[in-house]
Design an enzyme around this catalytic site. Sequence first.
Site, PDB file in Angstrom:
ATOM      1  N   ASP A  57     -11.660  -6.099  -3.709  1.00 15.90           N
ATOM      2  CA  ASP A  57     -12.500  -7.315  -3.706  1.00 15.90           C
ATOM      3  C   ASP A  57     -13.860  -6.909  -3.147  1.00 15.90           C
ATOM      4  O   ASP A  57     -14.024  -5.773  -2.702  1.00 15.90           O
ATOM      5  CB  ASP A  57     -11.862  -8.406  -2.829  1.00 15.90           C
ATOM      6  CG  ASP A  57     -11.660  -7.929  -1.401  1.00 15.90           C
ATOM      7  OD1 ASP A  57     -10.560  -7.424  -1.099  1.00 15.90           O
ATOM      8  OD2 ASP A  57     -12.615  -8.000  -0.589  1.00 15.90           O
TER       9      ASP A  57
ATOM     10  N   MET B 197      -9.405  -3.272   7.663  1.00 14.03           N
ATOM     11  CA  MET B 197      -8.923  -3.739   8.958  1.00 14.03           C
ATOM     12  C   MET B 197      -8.118  -2.698   9.744  1.00 14.03           C
ATOM     13  O   MET B 197      -7.529  -3.044  10.767  1.00 14.03           O
ATOM     14  CB  MET B 197      -8.097  -5.026   8.761  1.00 14.03           C
ATOM     15  CG  MET B 197      -8.895  -6.138   8.075  1.00 14.03           C
ATOM     16  SD  MET B 197      -7.952  -7.648   7.737  1.00 14.03           S
ATOM     17  CE  MET B 197      -7.651  -8.248   9.393  1.00 14.03           C
ATOM     18  N   GLU B 198      -8.084  -1.449   9.301  1.00 13.93           N
ATOM     19  CA  GLU B 198      -7.237  -0.453   9.989  1.00 13.93           C
ATOM     20  C   GLU B 198      -7.821   0.958  10.121  1.00 13.93           C
ATOM     21  O   GLU B 198      -7.364   1.726  10.979  1.00 13.93           O
ATOM     22  CB  GLU B 198      -5.879  -0.318   9.254  1.00 13.93           C
ATOM     23  CG  GLU B 198      -5.042  -1.578   9.215  1.00 13.93           C
ATOM     24  CD  GLU B 198      -5.375  -2.482   8.035  1.00 13.93           C
ATOM     25  OE1 GLU B 198      -6.060  -2.015   7.097  1.00 13.93           O
ATOM     26  OE2 GLU B 198      -4.957  -3.658   8.050  1.00 13.93           O
TER      27      GLU B 198
ATOM     28  N   GLU C  40       0.808  -1.219   0.000  1.00 16.16           N
ATOM     29  CA  GLU C  40       0.000   0.000   0.000  1.00 16.16           C
ATOM     30  C   GLU C  40       0.846   1.277   0.000  1.00 16.16           C
ATOM     31  O   GLU C  40       0.364   2.325  -0.419  1.00 16.16           O
ATOM     32  CB  GLU C  40      -0.978  -0.029   1.190  1.00 16.16           C
ATOM     33  CG  GLU C  40      -2.067  -1.094   0.989  1.00 16.16           C
ATOM     34  CD  GLU C  40      -2.973  -1.290   2.192  1.00 16.16           C
ATOM     35  OE1 GLU C  40      -4.170  -1.528   1.996  1.00 16.16           O
ATOM     36  OE2 GLU C  40      -2.483  -1.246   3.346  1.00 16.16           O
TER      37      GLU C  40
ATOM     38  N   GLY D 183     -12.418  -3.983   0.968  1.00 16.70           N
ATOM     39  CA  GLY D 183     -13.469  -4.819   0.403  1.00 16.70           C
ATOM     40  C   GLY D 183     -14.696  -3.943   0.188  1.00 16.70           C
ATOM     41  O   GLY D 183     -15.096  -3.193   1.077  1.00 16.70           O
TER      42      GLY D 183
HETATM   43  O1  4EH Z   1      -4.646  -4.990   5.812  1.00 18.58           O
HETATM   44  C1  4EH Z   1      -5.685  -5.919   5.541  1.00 18.58           C
HETATM   45  C2  4EH Z   1      -5.452  -6.638   4.252  1.00 18.58           C
HETATM   46  C3  4EH Z   1      -6.154  -7.986   4.153  1.00 18.58           C
HETATM   47  S1  4EH Z   1      -5.549  -9.231   5.248  1.00 18.58           S
HETATM   48  C4  4EH Z   1      -6.987  -5.158   5.336  1.00 18.58           C
HETATM   49  N1  4EH Z   1      -6.830  -4.692   3.974  1.00 18.58           N
HETATM   50  C5  4EH Z   1      -6.094  -5.703   3.241  1.00 18.58           C
HETATM   51  C6  4EH Z   1      -8.080  -4.184   3.345  1.00 18.58           C
HETATM   52  C7  4EH Z   1      -9.032  -5.215   2.794  1.00 18.58           C
HETATM   53  C8  4EH Z   1      -9.904  -6.014   3.530  1.00 18.58           C
HETATM   54  N2  4EH Z   1     -10.110  -6.141   4.868  1.00 18.58           N
HETATM   55  C9  4EH Z   1     -11.052  -7.015   5.289  1.00 18.58           C
HETATM   56  C10 4EH Z   1      -9.257  -5.513   1.464  1.00 18.58           C
HETATM   57  N3  4EH Z   1     -10.225  -6.454   1.361  1.00 18.58           N
HETATM   58  C11 4EH Z   1     -10.653  -6.781   2.612  1.00 18.58           C
HETATM   59  C12 4EH Z   1     -11.624  -7.682   3.113  1.00 18.58           C
HETATM   60  N4  4EH Z   1     -11.784  -7.778   4.465  1.00 18.58           N
HETATM   61  N5  4EH Z   1     -12.369  -8.438   2.298  1.00 18.58           N
HETATM   62  C13 4EH Z   1      -4.282 -10.037   4.423  1.00 18.58           C
HETATM   63  C14 4EH Z   1      -4.191 -10.127   3.063  1.00 18.58           C
HETATM   64  N6  4EH Z   1      -3.173 -10.756   2.473  1.00 18.58           N
HETATM   65  C15 4EH Z   1      -2.210 -11.302   3.189  1.00 18.58           C
HETATM   66  C16 4EH Z   1      -2.275 -11.230   4.553  1.00 18.58           C
HETATM   67  N7  4EH Z   1      -3.320 -10.610   5.145  1.00 18.58           N
END
Ligand code: 4EH
Length: 230
Positions: free
Chosen positions: A196, A172-173, A12, A78
Amino acid sequence: MKIAIMGAMREEIEPILNTLGEYTSEEYAGNVFYRAEYAGHELVIAYSKIGKVFSAITASIMLERYGAKALLFSGVAGGISKDLKIGDLIMASALCQHDVDITAFGHPDGFIPESSVMIQSDDDLRSLASEIAVDMGIDLYEGIIATGDQFVASSERKSWIEKTFHADALEMEGASVACACHSFGVPFFVLRAISDTADGSADIDFDVFLQSSAQVSAKFILEMVKRLGD
Ligand code: 4EH
């Protein structure tokens, strides 16, 4: 102005570092903090690692140790809203923690005593972003972003978050960074490009679109830095 730019994953912030080209770096509290000058501003840039705990720590350090006067988060999310397609940009009007549950005591989902379910992001930074979107001819969505320590890859969980918080996207942040900035009284902005749609195929889409969506968000954030005043 001293501006913090943060992401959660290396992917990112990498497009930002690549654009800057020249920067210094320093390790502190388990993160690398990159420093650079750009468009007359002093930047501090870092990725926190995934989740609410790490992101709150990193944001706090950027404000306290590095003295950032504004924080811009760049990353992927997402999508929940049907309007949001992969690669689309959403800025958070407000953020909440979808996994906070003390409903046993009669509190609403996402509520923490002496806080609130939603934390609003900075009006001026959002206005600036809207202007830039118009100038660049980009569709920039604005909506509620729900944060939790879960990678959501289920239609049921996604629907529950949509229904409970009227959320348009999830990640998630964001809300934990918002909590840190709100606590320190520092204006913040959370921008996410959709990677996604948080349902059954989320893990597959995420792997395919992480880099391209991260790039979309990073490009916009750097445009904001260019247009920020002193
Ligand atoms: O930092 C986390 C990443 C996924 S976990 C949150 N980010 C990406 C955003 C995100 C997200 N969060 C929750 C994008 N799509 C999401 C979703 N649900 N469907 C991760 C991903 N790859 C490797 C390790 N951990």
